[in-house]
Design a protein around this motif. Sequence first.
Motif, short mmCIF file in Angstrom:
data_model
loop_
_atom_site.label_atom_id
_atom_site.label_comp_id
_atom_site.label_asym_id
_atom_site.label_seq_id
_atom_site.Cartn_x
_atom_site.Cartn_y
_atom_site.Cartn_z
N LEU A 163 96.57 110.15 82.98
CA LEU A 163 95.86 110.12 84.27
C LEU A 163 95.28 108.74 84.56
N GLY A 164 95.38 107.82 83.60
CA GLY A 164 94.84 106.47 83.80
C GLY A 164 93.35 106.36 83.57
N ALA A 165 92.74 107.44 83.03
CA ALA A 165 91.29 107.44 82.84
C ALA A 165 90.88 106.79 81.52
N LEU A 166 91.83 106.57 80.61
CA LEU A 166 91.48 106.12 79.27
C LEU A 166 92.61 105.29 78.69
N ALA A 167 92.27 104.22 77.99
CA ALA A 167 93.28 103.43 77.29
C ALA A 167 93.64 104.12 75.98
N GLU A 168 94.94 104.11 75.64
CA GLU A 168 95.36 104.78 74.41
C GLU A 168 94.70 104.15 73.18
N SER A 169 94.47 102.84 73.22
CA SER A 169 93.82 102.18 72.08
C SER A 169 92.41 102.74 71.87
N ASP A 170 91.68 103.01 72.98
CA ASP A 170 90.34 103.60 72.86
C ASP A 170 90.42 105.03 72.34
N LEU A 171 91.42 105.79 72.82
CA LEU A 171 91.60 107.16 72.34
C LEU A 171 91.82 107.18 70.84
N HIS A 172 92.71 106.32 70.36
CA HIS A 172 93.03 106.30 68.93
C HIS A 172 91.85 105.82 68.09
N ARG A 173 91.08 104.91 68.64
CA ARG A 173 89.91 104.45 67.90
C ARG A 173 88.93 105.60 67.66
N VAL A 174 88.72 106.44 68.69
CA VAL A 174 87.81 107.58 68.55
C VAL A 174 88.41 108.64 67.63
#
Length: 568
Positions: A40-51
């Motif tokens: 949806l463009g709300a989140l960068a995949e790099s940030d998702l994986h970091r969390v």
Amino acid sequence: MQDLGAALLLRGLVSERDLEDAQSAQRQIGGNLGLTLVRLGALAESDLHRVMAELWGLRQLGVDDLPDAERVRAACARVRVAPDWLRAREAVIWFAGEAEDGSEHLCIAARNPLDLALQEASEQWSAEPAQFFLTSQQALADLNAALDQTRVAEAEAATAGKDAKRLRELAEEAPVIDFVNAMFSEAIARRASDIHIEPFEDRFVVRLRIDGILTQWRAAPRANYDAVASRIKLLSAMDIAERRLPQDGRQSIRVSGREVDLRVSSLPTTWGESLVMRLLGKSKALPELSALGVAADHQAMLSKLATMPNGVVLVTGPTGSGKTTTIYRLLTQLNDGVRKIVTVEDPVEFDLPGVMQVQVKADIGLSFAAGLRSILRQDPDVIMVGEIRDGETARIAVQAALTGHLVISTVHTNSALAAAPRLMDLGVENYLLADVLRGVVGQRLARRLCRHCAGPLEEAQAAPFERAVRAVPGAPDLSAPAKWSRYKGCARCGGTGYEGRCGVYEVIEIDGELQNALRNRRSEADLAALAAARGFRDMRGDGLLKARAGLTTMAEVARVVGDGDSNE
């Protein structure tokens, strides 16, 4: 175990509205919440994986950490799983690490290692628990392309008909959406101003323009190109079935939680359409002139020119040199609530509260000239014309200045002093131009040295530059210690030695003698000689001062303005 959505909210990576939209989409079409937020463009995949790595102790693997295609293919054969099944689950498997008994353990890298289907399958593939890793779409893409040549052949056959319906279907497939989202996320993360997608016989290449320099991001099989191109054209409201003629499109998109204005140009070439995308971030504030790299004496001159009651002020330079940002900053200073300011632009790149901004729409006849004529009936005090590119616009701008308006505009020339001959070439009478031209600004953008790795230049190498800078006309006080520097390169700047850009400027006010020279149609060389006698500092001289202050290098100054040695 903390909920992923709650963890993302707690860290301020998504809003409650983003989370609600993703949960709604998840209920309708299924899938993973985190990856839904990414799509949806709300989140960068790099940030998702970091969390995810923090929450569940998962290690992240990049492109260089994954095994080669042969090892993955061998593992698939060993556990009897089809590579297509793993592709659908966005995962790869391999065996690694010999134990004392000679056995190996199963490794699984996936965008969503918590996928229940993967977890259950791993129990069938190996008696010992598998080791799970996080990996990204970008890391998986090249490996998957090498894994399954049959799929490539099928994709080529599927797109052979070139029908718009099939292209639209391909463009809406999850792998294509993920590829395009990853491309935009990478461009934003690396501060790219443009994305170039260039098709060739057997592949297509994605390149990013970062700090004015093109660098390759990745290459992918040519068979995937039509779907990627169609996805981009859909995003920018272009005709996906038309590939014979050039097209232009624009749209506002969401990338990694940021709003970005996207301008797209397509150009038919031998192997398909070349696509170039300009990314215009919707920033909240304009940088001050000092942050743009404008020296104190140039700032004073620009402020004086911008407050003239009437006349024409021109800003010159190539595309992407920061002309519009400079003009917007001047308009912000003028926007005091007393003056009426109207602009005509293509496109409107920044929303200026209190300023009437008109978007050029050539397809319905709203050109720069037509817009400028209409603006004159709006009783403006200050008019900004995005670009003077034809004789009609030039003549109307001059007439507007003659009738008491201040007109600020841009023109494409190689130097500030070349702007006057350029307007004469467009049909403006020399005596009228001499009466209305108040000042001209020339500018380029030079890359800033990376503050994390830049080192001092040796004294012997800096000596010629120090002598040159002391001969610069109109140079400000040089009593401060020189900081001549050289680039090195580090992880923070991607090994380039540069991070960000600063402006290199030349500013000249047109006084009585220069007006007489314009009336007599004197050459650019004659104008330069008159300007030099008045302490005019050209862009190379300004670049020397920037290099002396340690902001950039002489090699970079030579690249953007030419002349002089660039020994480092």
